[in-house]
Design an enzyme around this catalytic site. Structure first.
Site, PDB file in Angstrom:
ATOM      1  N   GLU A 220      86.375  48.029   8.769  1.00 20.44           N
ATOM      2  CA  GLU A 220      86.512  49.348   8.135  1.00 20.44           C
ATOM      3  C   GLU A 220      86.797  50.434   9.185  1.00 20.44           C
ATOM      4  O   GLU A 220      86.045  51.383   9.362  1.00 20.44           O
ATOM      5  CB  GLU A 220      85.274  49.687   7.309  1.00 20.44           C
ATOM      6  CG  GLU A 220      85.087  48.761   6.115  1.00 20.44           C
ATOM      7  CD  GLU A 220      83.976  49.182   5.181  1.00 20.44           C
ATOM      8  OE1 GLU A 220      84.053  48.855   3.980  1.00 20.44           O
ATOM      9  OE2 GLU A 220      83.010  49.829   5.640  1.00 20.44           O
TER      10      GLU A 220
ATOM     11  N   GLU B 260      86.031  42.929   0.997  1.00 22.95           N
ATOM     12  CA  GLU B 260      84.685  43.164   0.473  1.00 22.95           C
ATOM     13  C   GLU B 260      84.774  43.734  -0.935  1.00 22.95           C
ATOM     14  O   GLU B 260      85.533  44.680  -1.173  1.00 22.95           O
ATOM     15  CB  GLU B 260      83.913  44.176   1.343  1.00 22.95           C
ATOM     16  CG  GLU B 260      83.659  43.761   2.761  1.00 22.95           C
ATOM     17  CD  GLU B 260      82.897  44.837   3.539  1.00 22.95           C
ATOM     18  OE1 GLU B 260      82.298  45.738   2.904  1.00 22.95           O
ATOM     19  OE2 GLU B 260      82.929  44.788   4.783  1.00 22.95           O
TER      20      GLU B 260
END
Length: 668
Positions: free
Chosen positions: A198, A299
């Site tokens: 991320e 995710e």
């Protein structure tokens, strides 16, 4: 020494377990393509065109610290599972890959775990080996940090913190090469490697674009070099989040401009934070088509219960601020979410790689019931296990590395209500979604519930209540069914004028009745056109400035759109609308504002001009979805007046937020 001893013991236990269960290395993966529908307690519609090689993965990074804490996982018959059995269960349920986060050195100077699964390389090996034995692929997720890396923090590992940039680049390359060598040597079936986690705000402590991408490029090159040296094929992924934001595509553009050599562009996608599945498909397809990259979701997850199982609060619940819970909170709702995300990625086309579900086994180390007689004892035991075994999201020892977050809010699992095992370690039926997406289930489509509704009508007009209401199906979809309303209550509301009323109704579906309530709001006439920016025609608005415009994302107050603003230079704009043919009288002007990072002495002004005279109300921003409602009340408007309403914003660089739902009503 303490850390090394713990890891050796864990490794020996896992290895012995594999020998005792008689697992053979290289077990063939299960195939599900062409499957027939299966009997189940949940409804699943097959995903059209899904292939066996589509990755149906789970991030299982907390598994080792969970079992070290005494957690027992079971199969669908209630039998306790050893490590080999656990990963076989995943494979039998359609899982074909696991994702393992890897931190450089998640321990303090005395060897105490920072928590979060203490996911160093040794832990990845210890989990990756039984996963490989079960025929599963392994995705190695290198955060290139000693602890959690996400959009809010991208901290360099302790060992790299004081290096020059050139030395850090060399250290990162060497670290990834030697880590890959070790994983291969231990027989872990690494088929994909993620460089960074991320990385929206930076990477390994770097925040300047040139350095971020130089470091990332060195990392992806090192992984490819290690794979080639070991005669292995591997996909290299980069990972971002917030696909609902307008700048999401910029990351792919910058990766291309800076020449980062990677294979897969991965996104996080949590529906309660990240917008619609349709937007996800559109963004990923744009990246795939524009830059020739494969795409995936690294995710996702959804809650099956609102309960908290361990005494450490949940990240997401029905009471969470700013979340959009588009699915039922149930095992069925969880399965619907996973199916929808898989379908959204599959709809990208041939570039679609797969989807990973995040932490389906991060359950309570002991179940905490606040109403039980031994509640305090259990909670204290949980706290001790989170500290000693690293099975909470963070331990107090993390304070040395992450003082402002983990060092303050350390605790247990905030994700236990989104696991695919219940609090006692029993698998949920939603775990089988990874195979059910091929053939579906034989469960019939049926109504789950009919919710109360909201309806609005204009003052002075007849109230025409809706003839149908949406009924939620177990597929997560809705269908309209007929409804009958209490006619006397409708008539009384109509006669009473502006206000909010409750109207009782009875919906019917093939002889089955559902009682519900409609909140009827009879509203004053709003003289502002396109007041919530929902209409495609924006010609009535005169918007001057940059970094501002109509946007569909989670900054809206209602509907799908808002007037969103952000810029990396000082924010300055006006948005105005002329109000034509307004009758003489008194009027109230209002609107709604939310946002943040406005700097010192910002201006957020709502105004109405009548024949050139301006009447204003000042507002401000504090945080996301914390809406302020400035009002300019009782403004006198004479006959044939020239009337203009608007907002003026002056704020610091990187100020962000949105205006929405303006109104201009006649004063009471």
């Amino acid at each position: 020494m303490k850390k090394a001893f713990q890891k050796i013991v864990s490794f020996l236990i896992l290895s012995a377990s594999l020998l005792l269960t008689g697992c053979n290395s290289g077990t063939e993966a299960y195939t599900f393509e062409g499957s027939d529908p299966e009997a189940s307690s949940i409804y699943v519609k097959p995903v059209e065109g899904i292939k066996d090689d589509f990755i149906r993965g789970v991030d299982i990074s907390s598994y080792l610290s969970e079992t070290e804490s005494g957690v027992k996982f079971k199969d669908f018959n209630g039998k306790e599972l050893d490590d080999a059995g656990f990963f076989r269960l995943l494979a039998e349920c359609g899982v074909n890959a696991v994702r393992l986060r890897i931190w450089n050195d998640p321990f303090d100077k005395d060897g105490n775990s920072y928590g979060g699964g203490h996911n160093d390389l040794e832990t990845a090996i210890a989990i990756g080996k039984p996963a490989t034995e079960a025929g599963l692929q392994v995705m190695a997720d290198f955060h290139c940090s000693d602890f959690w890396a996400d959009p809010s923090k991208q901290k360099a590992p302790k060992e790299w913190a004081h290096l020059t940039f050139d030395d850090k680049t060399a250290a990162l390359s060497e670290y990834l090469k030697t880590s890959m060598e070790r994983l291969y040597k231990e027989g872990v079936n690494v088929t994909m490697v993620q460089v960074g986690n991320e990385t929206n705000s930076g990477f390994a402590g770097e925040t300047v674009r040139e350095r971020i991408y130089a470091l990332m490029g060195a990392g992806t090159a090192a992984v490819k070099e290690a794979a080639k040296a070991n005669n292995k094929e591997v996909l290299v992924a980069v990972h971002y989040t917030n696909p609902q934001n307008s700048d999401f595509l910029d990351y792919a553009k910058e990766l291309d401009e800076y020449g980062v050599d990677y294979d897969v562009f991965a996104s996080s996608y949590y529906p309660f934070w990240h917008g619609t599945e349709e937007n996800l498909t559109e963004k990923l397809k744009t990246i795939a088509d524009t830059y020739g990259k494969k795409v995936m979701v690294a995710e996702t997850s959804y809650l099956y219960t609102d309960g908290d199982g361990d005494g450490s609060g949940n990240s997401v619940s029905s009471g969470s601020s700013g979340v959009v819970l588009g699915y039922e909170i149930s095992v069925q709702g969880q399965a619907n979410e996973v199916r929808a995300v898989i379908d959204a990625v599959q709809n990208v086309g041939d570039a679609a790689v797969g989807v990973f579900y995040w932490e389906p086994a991060w359950i309570p180390v002991q179940v905490y019931d606040p109403d039980s007689a031994n509640a305090e004892t259990v909670l204290n035991q949980n706290r001790e296990l989170w500290e000693s075994k690293g099975s909470g999201w963070a331990s107090s020892y993390a304070k040395a590395y992450d003082p402002n977050d983990a060092g303050v809010y350390y605790g247990g699992s905030s994700w236990d209500n989104q696991a695919m095992f219940d609090f006692e370690g029993n698998p949920l039926e939603s775990l089988k979604i990874f195979k059910y997406i091929f053939g579906g289930t034989t469960k019939e489509l049926e109504i789950v519930r009919v919710d109360n509704i909201y309806f609005e009508s204009g003052i002075g007009a007849s109230v025409n209540m809706p003839e149908t209401v949406p009924a939620l199906l177990n597929s997560g979809e809705t269908k309209d069914i007929p409804v009958t309303w209490n006619a006397e209550q409708v008539a009384n509301a109509e006669a009473s004028g502006a206000g909010v009323y409750e109207i009782k109704g009875t919906a019917d579906d093939n002889g089955t009745s559902y009682e519900l309530v409609c909140t009827l709001e009879i509203k004053k006439i709003n003289y502002i056109k396109n007041s919530g920016f929902e209409d495609a025609d924006m010609s009535m608005w005169d918007i001057q400035g940059k970094g501002v415009g109509k946007e569909a994302d989670n900054n809206k107050r209602s509907g799908e759109y808002s007037l969103k603003f952000w810029d990396d230079s000082p924010v300055s704009f006006t948005a105005e609308q002329k109000i034509e043919n307004l009758a003489a009288g008194k009027y109230d002007l209002g609107g709604y504002l939310q946002g943040g990072s406005a700097g010192s002495n910002p201006v957020f002004e709502l105004y109405i001009e009548v024949n050139g005279e301006r009447f204003t109300a000042q507002s401000g921003v504090t945080s996301w979805q914390n809406w302020d409602n400035p009002v300019v009340a009782g403004v006198e408007v004479p006959e044939n007046a020239e009337v203009k309403i608007g907002v003026k914003v002056e704020a610091a660089a990187n100020a962000w937020g949105a205006w929405d739902d303006f109104y201009l009503y006649e004063s009471e």
